[in-house]
Design an enzyme around this catalytic site. Structure first.
Site, mmCIF file in Angstrom:
data_model
loop_
_atom_site.group_PDB
_atom_site.id
_atom_site.type_symbol
_atom_site.label_atom_id
_atom_site.label_comp_id
_atom_site.label_asym_id
_atom_site.label_seq_id
_atom_site.Cartn_x
_atom_site.Cartn_y
_atom_site.Cartn_z
ATOM 1 N N ASP A 44 -49.870 -11.656 -99.277
ATOM 2 C CA ASP A 44 -50.715 -12.627 -98.683
ATOM 3 C C ASP A 44 -49.980 -14.223 -98.703
ATOM 4 O O ASP A 44 -49.652 -14.589 -99.977
ATOM 5 C CB ASP A 44 -52.059 -12.899 -99.277
ATOM 6 C CG ASP A 44 -52.972 -13.471 -98.393
ATOM 7 O OD1 ASP A 44 -52.668 -14.789 -98.203
ATOM 8 O OD2 ASP A 44 -54.068 -13.057 -98.087
ATOM 9 N N CYS A 101 -58.908 -10.829 -99.778
ATOM 10 C CA CYS A 101 -57.541 -9.955 -99.455
ATOM 11 C C CYS A 101 -57.842 -9.274 -98.279
ATOM 12 O O CYS A 101 -58.752 -8.222 -98.335
ATOM 13 C CB CYS A 101 -57.158 -9.080 -100.613
ATOM 14 S SG CYS A 101 -55.889 -8.085 -100.422
HETATM 15 ZN ZN ZN Z 1 -54.036 -9.603 -100.255
#
Ligand code: ZN
Length: 216
Positions: A44, A101
């Protein structure tokens, strides 16, 4: 959005700033690679490993993938762990997940996601392992946060299951494995305080690899 050409301009400015602070910065950087930490985190873009820890180049060896997964058959993460321990002599291995997430959110949906299926199954299996606890959480957002945390714990256990970690800990008392969560909403880094020694002892009831022959 940042224009593509701007990236090189940014890089030149960054290098100039570093050199202004320390004229030998890049000379020293090139001279050795001796990080104390191995960080295994999510890909991410909002969770940059060095920045959330406030450390610079050379301080942390980094591996990132969707959902900060440590899969048994993943040669990539396996090689990173082995290299980090044997060649770089890291003292700490950190598995860092984060709230919001996308990988964990996708894993919570029982849908066909194509090529992502085998990868997300690692996280879906974490859900299955902790289904009773998770299903007892009525608030979906809270359940999602908890799966992020449990995924970190399980991936820490996967690190501890490796022969490289067990052998190194036997011989030099390191590395220690830590589980963290980055709270994007508050900019806070949380230590889940995994009891590494107790976890190692539990794991070794089933996965004691300390007697395995050393690798070159
Ligand atoms: Zn993530």
């Amino acid at each position: 959005m940042i224009p593509y050409d701007q990236l090189f301009e940014n890089s030149r400015r960054w290098a100039a700033e570093r050199t202004a602070l320390d004229p030998d910065f890049f000379e020293k950087l090139a001279a050795e690679h001796d990080p104390e930490y191995l960080y295994i985190g999510c890909s991410d873009s909002r969770v940059p490993a060095n920045e959330i820890m406030g450390v610079g180049p050379g301080d942390v060896f980094v591996h990132r993938n969707i959902g900060n997964v440590v899969a048994n058959t993943d040669l990539n993460v396996g090689a990173v762990i082995e290299y980090g321990i044997v060649n770089l002599n890291v003292q700490h291995i950190i598995v860092c997940g984060h709230y919001e997430c996308g990988g964990v959110r996708a894993a919570m949906q029982p849908r066909d996601l194509g090529i992502l299926n085998p990868w997300l199954r690692n996280i879906r299996d974490v859900y299955r392992l902790h289904e009773a606890e998770l299903e007892a959480i009525p608030d979906e957002a809270r359940r999602y946060d908890r799966l992020v945390e449990l995924n970190v714990v399980e991936q820490c256990l996967n690190v501890i299951k490796t022969a490289a970690v067990q052998r190194a800990y036997l011989h030099r008392g390191a590395p220690i494995v830590h589980g963290w969560v980055f709270d994007l909403r508050r900019g806070q880094l949380r230590d889940l305080h995994i009891d590494f020694v107790a976890r190692l002892r539990d794991i070794q009831k089933l996965y004691n690899l300390m007697d395995a022959p050393p690798t070159s």
